[in-house]
Design an enzyme around this catalytic site. Structure first.
Site, PDB file in Angstrom:
ATOM      1  CG  ASP A 169      49.407  14.333  52.177  1.00 24.40           C
ATOM      2  OD1 ASP A 169      49.132  13.655  53.170  1.00 24.40           O
ATOM      3  OD2 ASP A 169      48.644  15.187  51.709  1.00 24.40           O
TER       4      ASP A 169
ATOM      5  N   GLY B  89      50.908  15.140  55.785  1.00 19.90           N
ATOM      6  CA  GLY B  89      50.043  15.973  56.618  1.00 19.90           C
ATOM      7  C   GLY B  89      50.582  17.385  56.777  1.00 19.90           C
ATOM      8  N   GLY B  90      51.848  17.577  56.434  1.00 23.08           N
ATOM      9  CA  GLY B  90      52.468  18.880  56.642  1.00 23.08           C
ATOM     10  C   GLY B  90      51.761  20.000  55.912  1.00 23.08           C
ATOM     11  CG  PHE B  91      50.321  21.501  51.465  1.00 23.49           C
ATOM     12  CD1 PHE B  91      51.134  22.554  51.074  1.00 23.49           C
ATOM     13  CD2 PHE B  91      49.010  21.478  51.011  1.00 23.49           C
ATOM     14  CE1 PHE B  91      50.654  23.562  50.239  1.00 23.49           C
ATOM     15  CE2 PHE B  91      48.519  22.472  50.179  1.00 23.49           C
ATOM     16  CZ  PHE B  91      49.349  23.519  49.801  1.00 23.49           C
TER      17      PHE B  91
ATOM     18  CG  ASP C  15      57.187  19.305  53.867  1.00 19.58           C
ATOM     19  OD1 ASP C  15      56.030  19.022  54.267  1.00 19.58           O
ATOM     20  OD2 ASP C  15      57.416  19.597  52.690  1.00 19.58           O
TER      21      ASP C  15
ATOM     22  CD  GLN D 155      59.190  22.705  51.133  1.00 24.51           C
ATOM     23  OE1 GLN D 155      59.111  23.724  50.437  1.00 24.51           O
ATOM     24  NE2 GLN D 155      58.156  21.887  51.341  1.00 24.51           N
TER      25      GLN D 155
ATOM     26  N   GLY E 258      56.524  22.943  48.010  1.00 21.30           N
ATOM     27  CA  GLY E 258      56.533  24.393  48.109  1.00 21.30           C
ATOM     28  C   GLY E 258      56.351  25.098  46.787  1.00 21.30           C
TER      29      GLY E 258
ATOM     30  CG  ASP F 278      49.483  15.238  44.378  1.00 26.89           C
ATOM     31  OD1 ASP F 278      50.648  15.685  44.443  1.00 26.89           O
ATOM     32  OD2 ASP F 278      48.537  15.721  45.030  1.00 26.89           O
TER      33      ASP F 278
ATOM     34  CB  CYS G 241      37.219  10.661  25.967  1.00 21.43           C
ATOM     35  SG  CYS G 241      37.356  10.163  27.684  1.00 21.43           S
TER      36      CYS G 241
ATOM     37  CB  CYS H 184      35.626   8.148  30.150  1.00 21.61           C
ATOM     38  SG  CYS H 184      34.482   9.494  29.766  1.00 21.61           S
TER      39      CYS H 184
ATOM     40  CB  CYS I 282      33.387  10.167  26.034  1.00 18.70           C
ATOM     41  SG  CYS I 282      33.882  11.774  26.694  1.00 18.70           S
TER      42      CYS I 282
ATOM     43  CG  HIS J 179      35.581  13.355  30.490  1.00 15.25           C
ATOM     44  ND1 HIS J 179      35.748  12.861  29.211  1.00 15.25           N
ATOM     45  CD2 HIS J 179      36.121  14.606  30.477  1.00 15.25           C
ATOM     46  CE1 HIS J 179      36.343  13.778  28.457  1.00 15.25           C
ATOM     47  NE2 HIS J 179      36.581  14.844  29.209  1.00 15.25           N
TER      48      HIS J 179
END
Lengths: 387, 387
Positions: free
Chosen positions: A93, A95-97, A147, A190, A217, A267, A305, A307, A310, A336
């Site tokens: 990303d 860094g804006g957020f 942004d 945005q 946003g 994400d 599952c 994993c 599990c 998991h």
């Protein structure tokens, strides 16, 4: 093998798309969920464990990495891929957020943002150019535009003004971006929940031209209904042959609804954060493993599952680990939860490819809607969630 | 395949022995180091990771497990092996040492100890019988006698009185022990650093008869010299065909010197605790990975190590993880340290088998004695430490 960055559609179901994202660091089937590796590690996971869940691409945070260990240091150490042992694609990303989330610790101007580090109070500055340079130093496969966005709700004029500044910044980011085969830069759409502003933002970004488009946003408190209606208004405007990334989203239900609205990439910290706080995702909803009813339960978290948690351990053991504050609790449960998210995305993707998305979505929602479910009632799935 | 519990000598070098410990849960080459899994987990490690280091047997703590999740609960959940996913041998301590460490929270009488839980203050009682029963409920492969020992230094009369009570308790523990093929109970030799008292203790225990003998009451502040001289006086008195376990020891140097004095089994929290505090064991001594000099060091912790940290990551990355307080730091470094300890023990064992223990020990000590070593100087070992 071409190393051009591109997204290639494989199948479509309504507005939902299944495809492949081709990058300099490998190919990722979409729709895809990116585990969050904030400061060069997906918290509580080895990269072997991340790989074992089926993750194809991970996310890194410019804000955190520029503060610690520092972008130039990561570059000197061979880039983020080598540093964190993830040779696959990495999206960073801008860094804006994070910077906007600092509140009174940051000062915004037309050129960029000055802020104080949450770690040691040291002063830093991010501009569109600097953010882009940092992501280059990290060797990000996918670079995001720097942004700015106001917290919602906000007046339309505020949202418009902010969006237009982000669009001017996007042009500067594109100028600063070093184009290389297999690498990409995404513009960030945005405009809050205002359809007109979103459309204006898409026009501005496509006018500049990016390898992909993100929807920013959203998932900032507006609720799922407004998020979905904004997607309904926005995704049809994005070039169909570009990947679309909805930032910071979300719950399994958010993911499904967004894929149905044409989103390819996601994400979210939910599965990893929940893994550290004893919350387990399952086909039937979430479980809190600190709850006393799990103390003598010999069953795995989920019978569906594969994993490590599990296949080897009982709910009782996970319950014990969290009660005793043992590191292995977050380790196993993060594993998991990421396995669940990847399995969910594989199931949705398979359904698109097989032309059965509507049935699969209905089945998923029926499972999630079951109230007061007991784990005993978790049946073999009618539609196998693991393709 | 017989399932009798026994230790079989394979080779000898002076008083040092290489052998095999045959148990109901598998065979372990000795000398062996047991990672500490206090409350049903080796902290920050999956059991797959523990296995990958070459560990053959792990330790669990009666005191911690009886408080959380409780011995009867572990029994109901199939025993400690199943609970923690370690089908191999498990040795459980008796709770005696932990309870004695509680200080004012415990009250000692001739029959046992009453104490308050460090977790919630609840009252509990341990007697020789109860400790033995708990270890049975946990399904311990090797059960330890419940004993009592004063902190050193202490007056000989105090040590003698305490030792004799522990011997009376040992007889009660043996009475309470359910003998099963492949399972064992070890008596614990007490007597502080007094050779005569140690000899009296050995006579008392061999008179009762146990499958193995532990040396307790050492590594409690008396220093290495006194510990070694006590071993010199004690190990020759123990039946040669029984395994000998030195409890709670120690540094790599302690381990080597103790093997030379006839010890076969060890446990210690050092490698796991150090792993959580950024201290790395190497062939040349320890490194503190928080130290700034590691920040841009692309080399692995040790060029001789095949653990995940060393094969995939730089010192710089480990440094970063500890500075950022990321869980992956303790995960990777615990793994590394346990791999080092197992490699050390394999090297010592191989040297005994090959008849080269003196040369190997001299080489190990020469490495450890190097002062102001820099990592650059770590050479390919003259005598390969990994057999």
């Amino acid at each position: 093998m071409s190393t051009a960055f591109r997204w290639v559609e494989q199948a479509r179901s309504g507005r939902a798309r299944a495809g492949h994202l081709h990058t300099a660091h490998g190919t990722v089937p979409t729709p895809t969920f990116m585990p969050v590796g904030t400061v060069g590690t997906v918290k509580a996971m080895t990269m072997d464990a991340v790989r074992s869940t089926g993750a194809g691409i991970v996310l890194g945070n410019t804000y955190h990495l520029m503060l610690r260990p520092g972008a130039e240091r990561v570059r000197a150490l061979g880039g983020l891929h080598r540093f964190m042992d993830w040779p696959g694609p990495i999206l960073t990303d801008s860094g804006g957020f994070q910077v906007m989330s600092l509140g009174p610790l940051r000062k915004l101007d037309q050129d960029g943002v000055t802020f104080s580090s949450h770690i040691d109070g040291s002063k830093h500055r991010l501009t569109p150019e600097r953010s882009t340079d940092i992501q280059h130093a990290l060797d990000a496969t996918i670079t995001m535009c720097f942004d700015e966005c106001p917290a919602l709700p906000a007046a339309p004029e505020v949202i418009a003004q902010s969006m237009r500044m982000s669009m001017r910044w996007a042009a500067r980011c594109r100028e600063a971006f070093v184009q290389r085969p297999g690498y990409a830069q995404y513009g960030i759409i945005q405009g809050g929940t205002e359809a007109e502003l979103r459309a204006e933002s898409v026009r501005a970004l496509t006018g500049i031209g990016f390898e992909g488009y993100a929807i920013g946003g959203l998932a900032v408190g507006e609720g799922q209904e407004l998020m979905f209606s904004t997607l309904d208004a926005t995704t049809p405007l994005i070039p169909w042959d570009s990947p679309r990334y909805l930032m910071g989203v979300g719950t399994p239900d958010d993911l499904l609804g967004s894929v149905e609205r044409g989103v390819d990439m996601f994400d979210c910290v939910m599965p990893t954060r929940a893994g550290r706080t004893a919350r387990a995702y399952t086909e039937r909803g979430t479980l809190n493993l600190r709850n006393a009813r799990h103390a003598v339960d010999l069953r795995p978290i989920s019978p569906h599952c594969d994993c490590l948690a599990c296949t080897r351990h009982s709910r009782a053991y996970l319950h014990h680990l969290f009660r005793a504050n043992e590191i292995l609790g977050p380790m196993l449960l993060t594993w998991h939860n990421l396995a669940y998210y990847q399995r969910l995305m594989r199931g949705i993707r398979s359904a698109i490819v097989e032309g059965s998305l509507d049935a699969h979505a209905a089945w998923l929602r029926a499972q999630w809607a079951m109230e007061d479910w007991t784990p005993d009632e978790m049946p073999p799935p009618d539609i196998p969630p693991v393709p």
